[in-house]
Design a protein around this motif. Structure first.
Motif, PDB file in Angstrom:
ATOM      1  N   TYR A  97     -55.958   9.391  55.891  1.00  0.00           N
ATOM      2  CA  TYR A  97     -54.705  10.125  55.957  1.00  0.00           C
ATOM      3  C   TYR A  97     -54.911  11.610  56.238  1.00  0.00           C
ATOM      4  CZ  TYR A  97     -55.952  11.178  51.091  1.00  0.00           C
ATOM      5  OH  TYR A  97     -56.606  11.569  49.954  1.00  0.00           O
ATOM      6  N   LEU A 116     -49.405  16.669  49.928  1.00  0.00           N
ATOM      7  CA  LEU A 116     -48.763  15.486  50.489  1.00  0.00           C
ATOM      8  C   LEU A 116     -49.725  14.858  51.484  1.00  0.00           C
ATOM      9  CD1 LEU A 116     -45.189  16.882  51.191  1.00  0.00           C
ATOM     10  CD2 LEU A 116     -45.899  15.411  49.306  1.00  0.00           C
ATOM     11  N   TYR A 118     -50.244  11.543  54.355  1.00  0.00           N
ATOM     12  CA  TYR A 118     -49.591  10.498  55.148  1.00  0.00           C
ATOM     13  C   TYR A 118     -50.606   9.926  56.123  1.00  0.00           C
ATOM     14  CZ  TYR A 118     -46.330   8.108  58.176  1.00  0.00           C
ATOM     15  OH  TYR A 118     -45.679   7.151  58.884  1.00  0.00           O
ATOM     16  N   GLU A 132     -48.473   1.699  55.803  1.00  0.00           N
ATOM     17  CA  GLU A 132     -48.264   3.140  55.911  1.00  0.00           C
ATOM     18  C   GLU A 132     -48.580   3.790  54.565  1.00  0.00           C
ATOM     19  OE1 GLU A 132     -44.137   4.992  56.420  1.00  0.00           O
ATOM     20  OE2 GLU A 132     -44.792   4.432  58.439  1.00  0.00           O
ATOM     21  N   TYR A 133     -49.631   4.580  54.490  1.00  0.00           N
ATOM     22  CA  TYR A 133     -50.071   5.202  53.247  1.00  0.00           C
ATOM     23  C   TYR A 133     -49.343   6.520  53.036  1.00  0.00           C
ATOM     24  CZ  TYR A 133     -53.204   7.331  49.822  1.00  0.00           C
ATOM     25  OH  TYR A 133     -53.721   7.927  48.714  1.00  0.00           O
ATOM     26  N   LYS A 134     -48.844   6.722  51.799  1.00  0.00           N
ATOM     27  CA  LYS A 134     -48.182   7.969  51.432  1.00  0.00           C
ATOM     28  C   LYS A 134     -48.692   8.403  50.066  1.00  0.00           C
ATOM     29  CE  LYS A 134     -44.554   5.700  52.381  1.00  0.00           C
ATOM     30  NZ  LYS A 134     -43.664   4.816  52.728  1.00  0.00           N
ATOM     31  N   LYS A 135     -48.851   9.716  49.892  1.00  0.00           N
ATOM     32  CA  LYS A 135     -49.386  10.263  48.654  1.00  0.00           C
ATOM     33  C   LYS A 135     -48.702  11.580  48.338  1.00  0.00           C
ATOM     34  CE  LYS A 135     -52.898  12.974  48.545  1.00  0.00           C
ATOM     35  NZ  LYS A 135     -54.077  13.759  48.373  1.00  0.00           N
ATOM     36  N   THR A 152     -49.204   7.256  44.692  1.00  0.00           N
ATOM     37  CA  THR A 152     -49.576   6.748  46.015  1.00  0.00           C
ATOM     38  C   THR A 152     -48.828   5.456  46.310  1.00  0.00           C
ATOM     39  OG1 THR A 152     -51.437   5.508  45.122  1.00  0.00           O
ATOM     40  CG2 THR A 152     -51.888   7.720  45.921  1.00  0.00           C
TER      41      THR A 152
END
Length: 176
Positions: A97, A116, A118, A132-135, A152
C-alpha cells in the motif's frame, strides 16, 4: 529564445537536485502490531471454569516495512508492505500500500501521528483471494518511536465475514 529558456531551466533543475542531495529527505519505517478481538468463549461457563473471563483477546500479529519521502518530518508519503498472521481465522495476508502521514509537532520532541494507507491486500495460500486494503492509524511519537492504534480492512471475504479487518495496537520505529 527557447534554447536560452531550456538552458536556464536545466541549470535550475540541476542546481536544486545537487542541493537536495545535501539533506536527507527519505525515511524508513518498521512497525509491529498485535490485533485484538472480542472473546468468543466469554459467555461459555465451561471454557473458563473458576477463572476471570477476559473480554478481549489477541488474535493476530503483524509487521510492516516502508520506505518513502518526507518534508521536515511533518508530511510523509511512502510505499509499505508487510505480513499479517491472523491465527483465529487461519489467515496469512500481505498488504502492499501507499502510506500518507501527517505528524504535527505538539511539544518539543513529541508529535501526533496520523497515517492513512490504501492499496492491495493478498491472502497467502488461499488461491486468488485479494481485495482493496485500507488502513487508518493514530499515534503518539516521541523521538523516532511511535505508539499507535490502527484499524485495517483487507476488503476480501473469509468464512462468514463480508470483509477481513482488525483493530491493532503497536509500536513503530522510523528513521529519517
Amino acid at each position: 529564445m527557447k534554447y536560452y529558456l531550456l538552458i536556464i531551466l536545466s541549470f535550475l533543475l540541476t542546481n536544486s537536485v545537487i542541493h537536495a542531495q545535501e539533506r536527507k529527505f527519505t525515511y524508513i519505517q518498521f512497525d509491529i502490531a498485535i490485533s485484538i478481538t472480542g472473546n468468543p468463549d466469554r459467555e461459555e461457563p465451561e471454557a473458563y471454569a473458576g477463572e476471570k473471563k477476559p473480554f478481549l483477546i489477541p488474535n493476530a500479529i503483524g509487521s510492516s516495512l516502508g520506505y518513502g519521502v518526507h518534508y521536515k518530518q511533518w508530511l510523509t508519503l511512502g510505499i509499505h508492505s508487510g505480513l499479517d498472521w491472523k491465527w483465529n481465522d487461519k489467515l496469512v495476508a500481505v498488504p502492499v500500500y501507499i502510506n500518507f502521514g501527517l505528524s504535527p509537532k505538539i511539544a518539543e520532541g513529541t508529535r501526533i501521528t496520523m497515517q492513512l494507507g490504501y492499496g492491495k491486500g493478498f491472502a497467502i495460500g488461499r488461491g486468488n483471494l485479494n481485495g482493496e486494503y485500507k488502513k487508518a492509524r493514530l499515534g503518539l511519537t516521541a523521538d523516532d518511536t511511535t505508539l499507535f492504534i490502527e484499524v485495517t480492512d483487507y476488503g476480501f471475504p473469509l468464512h462468514d465475514y463480508k470483509t477481513v479487518g482488525s483493530l491493532s495496537f503497536g509500536v513503530s520505529l522510523i528513521s529519517f
